[in-house]
Every structure is written in structure tokens, then in C-alpha cells.
Write a protein that holds these residues in place. Structure first.
Motif, PDB file in Angstrom:
ATOM      1  N   HIS A   1     -10.796  -0.315  11.319  1.00  0.00           N
ATOM      2  CA  HIS A   1     -11.044  -0.973  10.031  1.00  0.00           C
ATOM      3  C   HIS A   1     -10.489  -2.391  10.042  1.00  0.00           C
ATOM      4  O   HIS A   1      -9.346  -2.625  10.441  1.00  0.00           O
TER       5      HIS A   1
ATOM      6  N   THR B   1     -17.259  -4.236  -1.571  1.00  0.00           N
ATOM      7  CA  THR B   1     -15.998  -3.492  -1.598  1.00  0.00           C
ATOM      8  C   THR B   1     -16.321  -2.004  -1.638  1.00  0.00           C
ATOM      9  O   THR B   1     -17.395  -1.595  -2.087  1.00  0.00           O
TER      10      THR B   1
ATOM     11  N   GLU C   1      -6.003  -0.452  11.941  1.00  0.00           N
ATOM     12  CA  GLU C   1      -6.459  -1.408  10.932  1.00  0.00           C
ATOM     13  C   GLU C   1      -5.985  -2.808  11.322  1.00  0.00           C
ATOM     14  O   GLU C   1      -4.816  -3.001  11.680  1.00  0.00           O
TER      15      GLU C   1
ATOM     16  N   TYR D   1       0.796  -1.224   0.000  1.00  0.00           N
ATOM     17  CA  TYR D   1       0.000   0.000   0.000  1.00  0.00           C
ATOM     18  C   TYR D   1       0.832   1.280   0.000  1.00  0.00           C
ATOM     19  O   TYR D   1       0.260   2.365   0.053  1.00  0.00           O
TER      20      TYR D   1
ATOM     21  N   SER E   1      -6.387   0.188   1.651  1.00  0.00           N
ATOM     22  CA  SER E   1      -6.105   0.245   3.080  1.00  0.00           C
ATOM     23  C   SER E   1      -6.539   1.608   3.599  1.00  0.00           C
ATOM     24  O   SER E   1      -6.277   2.642   2.971  1.00  0.00           O
TER      25      SER E   1
ATOM     26  N   PRO F   1      -7.937  -3.994  -3.091  1.00  0.00           N
ATOM     27  CA  PRO F   1      -8.581  -3.307  -1.969  1.00  0.00           C
ATOM     28  C   PRO F   1      -7.764  -2.125  -1.463  1.00  0.00           C
ATOM     29  O   PRO F   1      -6.545  -2.063  -1.636  1.00  0.00           O
TER      30      PRO F   1
ATOM     31  N   LEU G   1      -9.332  -5.281   7.816  1.00  0.00           N
ATOM     32  CA  LEU G   1      -8.851  -5.533   6.448  1.00  0.00           C
ATOM     33  C   LEU G   1      -8.431  -6.997   6.286  1.00  0.00           C
ATOM     34  O   LEU G   1      -7.425  -7.314   5.671  1.00  0.00           O
TER      35      LEU G   1
ATOM     36  N   ALA H   1      -7.737  -8.535   2.635  1.00  0.00           N
ATOM     37  CA  ALA H   1      -6.963  -7.637   1.783  1.00  0.00           C
ATOM     38  C   ALA H   1      -6.436  -8.313   0.529  1.00  0.00           C
ATOM     39  O   ALA H   1      -6.359  -7.698  -0.536  1.00  0.00           O
TER      40      ALA H   1
ATOM     41  N   ASN I   1     -15.568  -2.633   7.690  1.00  0.00           N
ATOM     42  CA  ASN I   1     -14.860  -3.785   7.117  1.00  0.00           C
ATOM     43  C   ASN I   1     -15.118  -3.864   5.611  1.00  0.00           C
ATOM     44  O   ASN I   1     -16.188  -4.270   5.186  1.00  0.00           O
TER      45      ASN I   1
ATOM     46  N   HIS J   1      -5.575  -7.026  10.614  1.00  0.00           N
ATOM     47  CA  HIS J   1      -5.355  -8.018   9.553  1.00  0.00           C
ATOM     48  C   HIS J   1      -5.088  -9.377  10.206  1.00  0.00           C
ATOM     49  O   HIS J   1      -4.710  -9.452  11.380  1.00  0.00           O
TER      50      HIS J   1
END
Length: 400
Positions: A208, A186, A237, A90, A224, A222, A210, A213, A177, A239
Motif C-alpha cells: 500500500h 479515497t 506500507e 493511526y 492506514s 485517510p 500511503l 496520508a 494506493n 510513505h
């Protein structure tokens, strides 16, 4: 001796029934009866963890220096791998020492974040439908949930303009999300820019998720949240390595973002757990460093399953748009049938397990989530059973 005086904390009574537990009971009963289950309920990836990841864990386990307590903040190598992954994916720069924290899976982190930041009575904004930890964590912490109802005609995106000003002024946290579990929706970059502006205006902490991802298809990439200017100041965020790397049972994930917010979560966790086994962190580091070709293979596997199942369900009356990401399909129930009845009836008649949409909140009613966690031959068998049992999207089918 009566034990009626032993009562659970009131916070447990605030939790809605956990539908997955009910499904597990029915699945166990069906297996006892010899029924061949095709379990497309939980988001539990099939297949083995990549061999380089397993090898890294085995090597780390042979090193006795990994046998003690790991650092509370996670190993430096894993944190650097997280920061490098964000930079590569990202172009987001993270301080590995203060802006990344390993977790015992993202579910643990999402719930513990609520315990770290939600006081009893605090107002928390949560989309509905949503991943259960997004609303169960705040409920456990004693927070009040304000549901942001998502609608198919709005592509399951949060309508920020529909949030009353008095609600926004009271809100402390907003969980969201995208790519979404369960709806597969999305969000465009513009949405992320709008939600950051909204949160900054009303002084709301953004959380958030992710987790999907890398499970994206057809060239879609997607976004971030941390790509958006100003987002890191007010957000974190989450993951997980469970989905992309088939590591659900390893229990490893991470959170990144604002260092102050992460420090609050770290402080709570130092009082709750001792972190992740260092060998698992070595394995997770290796996973994040796998070449893009591995991720592309995973994406192609789920894309094939998506296309196969959408085509097969179309023959049974369902018209399902192609999802751009995640490992799920979000499927409307036949008219007049609620999601729990549909899921339980399907299980009992066919041995095919799907998740009722109301497990994800009030606005999930009328849908079921199907996980793409089986090869196409098993998905084909599931479709055959549905057809044989007359389960299809027709007014005169199961709805009658």
C-alpha cells in the motif's frame, strides 16, 4: 566502428514510454522559445522546506560523525520518529528496529520491493490507472501485470469481486494506493478490511502506497492499511516526505509493516545502495515531529487551491467533484480527444502543463492530472489562458 552490438537488457523494452520524459522535452523547447510555462504536470510541491527541517539538516551536516556511511537500516532516531508518527496518527504500534526502513524516496522503495519479491513470470495485480512505479517496478523485475481496471462509476475503487479466481490464485503481490494518485479517490475503512481478507484468503502480499496520508481536507482522515487487524502479517506500507513537507528533492521516505518482508527489501538494498545521508535523516526526523499546526496549514493551502481551480474549471464546462485528499485534480478530457493530444495541445497553445492520464496506465486514457502546485494567482492565469485558447469541456471545443 558500429556499436549495434551494444544493446540494453530486454527488461527495458518491456517498459512503456515514459510520458513525463516526453513532456520534459516539450517543456524545454517551449522555454527556449520564451514561453512562460505554468507547470502543473509533476507532483513537485512548490515552496520551501520548513525552516526547522532545514536547520536540523544544517546542524547535522556540521557534525562530522554524520559524514560517513549511514547504517544500512537507517539511523535509530529516524526509525523511532517513524514509529512514533504511526502511533500518533493511526494508533499503530511498530517495532522501530525491524518494522520500519528508511528509503531514498518511496519510488525507489516501491521499485526495489519488486526486485526483491517478483520473479520473472510472477503475476502482479496493479490498478489502472496507478502511480507508474506500481507497474514499472514489477515490469523491470520481469513480472506479468494483471490490470485491475478502475472506473469512475465505482468511485475508482478496486472491484475485488471482478478478479477471477484463477488470477487471484496465481497472484503474488497487489499494489494499491488510497488516497490515490492520480484519481484522488479515497477508500473507506471497509474497503481496507475487504482487501486484507481477500489477500489473506489468496495468500497475496499487499503493498500500500500511503504517500498522501496528510494531504486530506474537510475533516477527512485517510486510513492506514496497518490499522486493519491482520494486515501487518501480509503487508507493507510506503510513505514519503516529499509532498507534505516540500522535501521532494531531498529523496527521503520509508516503508513499514511486516518485518520479514522489510528484511527482504533491506537485503536487496544493501547490495544496491548505502542508504540516506544521515543529515537528511535528521531533517526527516524533525519533519515528522513538526506540530499538527504545520500540517493543517499545508492542508488549508491545498484545499484553497482545489476549490479555486474546481470553480474556475466549472466556468469552462468541467464538473469536477471535490477531492477529499491528494494534491491533484483528475480531469476528463473533452469528448473525442485522447489524453496525450489534449496535454500536448494545451501546452503548445497556452504554456500550461498537465499530465496525460495514459501515463498512469491504460485506464487513465481520457483524463489528465492537474497538480495543485501553484498559488491561486498562477492558477488564475492558467484558467485565463485556457479560456483565451478556447480549451473547455464542450463537444464543439478542442474536440472539433
Amino acid at each position: 566502428m558500429s556499436l549495434d552490438w551494444i544493446t540494453p537488457a530486454e527488461r527495458l523494452s518491456a517498459l512503456p514510454p515514459y510520458v513525463f520524459a516526453r513532456l520534459d522535452e516539450l517543456k524545454a523547447r517551449a522555454r527556449e522559445q520564451g514561453l512562460d510555462l505554468i507547470d502543473l504536470g509533476m507532483g513537485n510541491p512548490d515552496g520551501a522546506t520548513p525552516q526547522p527541517v532545514v536547520d536540523a539538516a544544517a546542524e547535522a551536516m556540521r557534525n562530522s560523525s554524520n559524514h560517513g556511511y549511514p547504517p544500512f537500516e537507517g539511523t535509530a532516531n529516524f526509525r523511532r520518529a517513524i514509529a512514533n508518527w504511526y502511533q500518533r496518527r493511526y494508533a499503530v504500534q511498530l517495532d522501530a528496529d525491524s518494522e520500519a526502513l528508511p528509503l531514498i524516496g518511496s519510488k525507489e522503495g516501491l521499485t526495489h520491493l519488486a526486485l526483491a519479491y517478483v520473479n520473472p513470470g510472477d503475476l502482479v495485480l496493479v490498478p489502472s490507472p496507478a502511480y507508474p512505479a506500481h507497474f514499472r517496478g514489477p515490469l523491470i523485475a520481469g513480472g506479468k501485470i494483471h490490470n485491475l481496471i478502475l472506473k469512475p462509476e465505482q468511485d475508482w475503487l478496486i472491484d475485488l469481486t471482478a478478479i477471477p479466481d484463477e488470477v487471484a490464485k496465481q497472484a503474488k503481490i497487489l499494489y494499491f494506493n488510497y488516497p490515490s494518485n492520480p484519481t484522488t479517490a479515497t477508500a473507506p475503512r471497509e474497503f481496507f478490511e475487504e482487501i486484507v481478507a481477500f489477500a489473506r484468503r489468496h495468500e497475496i502480499l499487499l503493498v500500500h502506497d500511503l504517500c498522501y496520508a496528510e494531504l486530506a481536507f474537510d475533516g477527512y482522515q485517510p486510513t492506514s492499511l496497518l490499522e486493519i487487524p491482520g494486515a501487518k502479517e501480509i503487508s507493507v506500507e510506503f510513505h514519503t516526505l516529499s509532498k507534505t513537507y516540500n522535501m521532494a528533492g531531498w529523496r527521503v521516505g520509508f516503508v513499514v509493516g511486516n518485518s520479514k518482508i522489510i528484511q527482504g527489501l533491506r537485503t536487496l538494498k544493501t547490495n544496491m545502495d548505502y542508504g540516506i545521508f544521515a543529515a537528511v535523516q535528521a531533517a526527516a526526523q524533525t519533519a515528522l515531529e513538526l506540530p499538527d499546526s504545520y500540517v493543517q496549514q499545508v492542508q488549508e493551502r491545498y484545499r484553497q487551491r482545489r476549490d479555486f481551480l474546481i470553480q474556475g474549471l466549472a466556468e469552462l464546462g468541467w464538473e469536477i467533484p471535490k477531492s477529499k485528499a491528494t494534491m491533484y485534480l483528475w480531469v476528463q478530457c473533452p469528448p473525442g480527444v485522447n489524453s496525450t493530444d489534449f496535454a500536448l495541445d494545451t501546452l503548445q497553445k497556452t504554456g500550461v502543463v498537465v499530465t496525460p492520464g495514459n501515463a498512469f496506465g491504460v485506464a487513465g486514457e481520457g483524463y489528465v492530472r492537474i497538480s495543485l502546485i501553484a498559488e491561486c494567482d498562477r492558477l488564475g492565469e492558467a484558467l485565463r489562458r485556457l479560456k483565451q485558447a478556447g480549451i473547455c469541456y464542450q463537444p464543439d471545443s478542442l474536440a472539433s
